[in-house]
Design a protein around this motif. Structure first.
Motif, PDB file in Angstrom:
ATOM      1  N   LEU A 198     -36.559  15.662 -30.528  1.00  0.00           N
ATOM      2  CA  LEU A 198     -35.263  16.060 -30.790  1.00  0.00           C
ATOM      3  C   LEU A 198     -35.204  17.657 -31.214  1.00  0.00           C
ATOM      4  O   LEU A 198     -34.225  18.056 -30.715  1.00  0.00           O
ATOM      5  N   GLY A 199     -36.106  18.358 -31.838  1.00  0.00           N
ATOM      6  CA  GLY A 199     -35.993  19.663 -32.273  1.00  0.00           C
ATOM      7  C   GLY A 199     -36.178  20.661 -30.823  1.00  0.00           C
ATOM      8  O   GLY A 199     -35.360  21.440 -30.716  1.00  0.00           O
ATOM      9  N   ASP A 200     -36.963  20.035 -30.192  1.00  0.00           N
ATOM     10  CA  ASP A 200     -37.148  20.550 -28.847  1.00  0.00           C
ATOM     11  C   ASP A 200     -35.773  20.701 -27.892  1.00  0.00           C
ATOM     12  O   ASP A 200     -35.179  21.518 -27.302  1.00  0.00           O
TER      13      ASP A 200
ATOM     14  N   ILE B 264     -30.564  22.649 -25.763  1.00  0.00           N
ATOM     15  CA  ILE B 264     -29.126  22.745 -25.420  1.00  0.00           C
ATOM     16  C   ILE B 264     -28.437  24.012 -26.324  1.00  0.00           C
ATOM     17  O   ILE B 264     -27.705  24.489 -25.771  1.00  0.00           O
ATOM     18  N   GLY B 265     -29.193  24.251 -27.414  1.00  0.00           N
ATOM     19  CA  GLY B 265     -28.519  25.410 -28.229  1.00  0.00           C
ATOM     20  C   GLY B 265     -28.184  24.419 -29.443  1.00  0.00           C
ATOM     21  O   GLY B 265     -27.344  23.523 -29.460  1.00  0.00           O
ATOM     22  N   ILE B 266     -28.641  24.911 -30.579  1.00  0.00           N
ATOM     23  CA  ILE B 266     -28.094  24.392 -31.935  1.00  0.00           C
ATOM     24  C   ILE B 266     -26.519  24.269 -32.143  1.00  0.00           C
ATOM     25  O   ILE B 266     -25.997  23.299 -32.548  1.00  0.00           O
TER      26      ILE B 266
ATOM     27  N   SER C  52     -43.305  11.291 -35.620  1.00  0.00           N
ATOM     28  CA  SER C  52     -43.423  12.738 -35.561  1.00  0.00           C
ATOM     29  C   SER C  52     -43.151  13.413 -34.104  1.00  0.00           C
ATOM     30  O   SER C  52     -42.602  14.403 -34.081  1.00  0.00           O
ATOM     31  N   LEU C  53     -43.469  12.699 -33.235  1.00  0.00           N
ATOM     32  CA  LEU C  53     -43.359  13.372 -31.901  1.00  0.00           C
ATOM     33  C   LEU C  53     -41.902  13.136 -31.594  1.00  0.00           C
ATOM     34  O   LEU C  53     -41.400  14.052 -30.964  1.00  0.00           O
TER      35      LEU C  53
ATOM     36  N   ARG D  58     -33.716  15.738 -20.056  1.00  0.00           N
ATOM     37  CA  ARG D  58     -33.749  15.722 -21.660  1.00  0.00           C
ATOM     38  C   ARG D  58     -33.927  14.088 -21.671  1.00  0.00           C
ATOM     39  O   ARG D  58     -34.807  13.661 -22.769  1.00  0.00           O
ATOM     40  N   PHE D  59     -33.256  13.301 -21.042  1.00  0.00           N
ATOM     41  CA  PHE D  59     -33.303  11.744 -21.423  1.00  0.00           C
ATOM     42  C   PHE D  59     -34.625  11.119 -21.123  1.00  0.00           C
ATOM     43  O   PHE D  59     -35.063  10.636 -21.922  1.00  0.00           O
TER      44      PHE D  59
END
Length: 54
Positions: free
Chosen positions: A37-39, A44-46, A31-32, A17-18
């Motif tokens: 961040l959305g990915d 992880i799970g919202i 935008s990337l 993730r990092f």
């Protein structure tokens, strides 16, 4: 005949993730970064993300 599939997640470890987020920041495109961040949140799970922020 149905095809069986399994979930594939390349963002399993904190290190993965990092590295993903770091690459997004290095690209310098806001935008990337937002997309990354959305990915990460979905990976992880919202709910887990929300709990960590409180």
């Amino acid at each position: 005949m149905a095809i069986e599939t399994t979930r594939f997640d390349v963002l399993k470890t904190p290190e993965d993730r990092f590295a993903y987020l770091e690459a997004a920041f290095e690209a310098g495109d806001p935008s990337l970064v937002a997309h990354a961040l959305g990915d990460l949140a979905r990976s992880i799970g919202i709910t887990a993300v929300a709990k960590d922020l409180t």
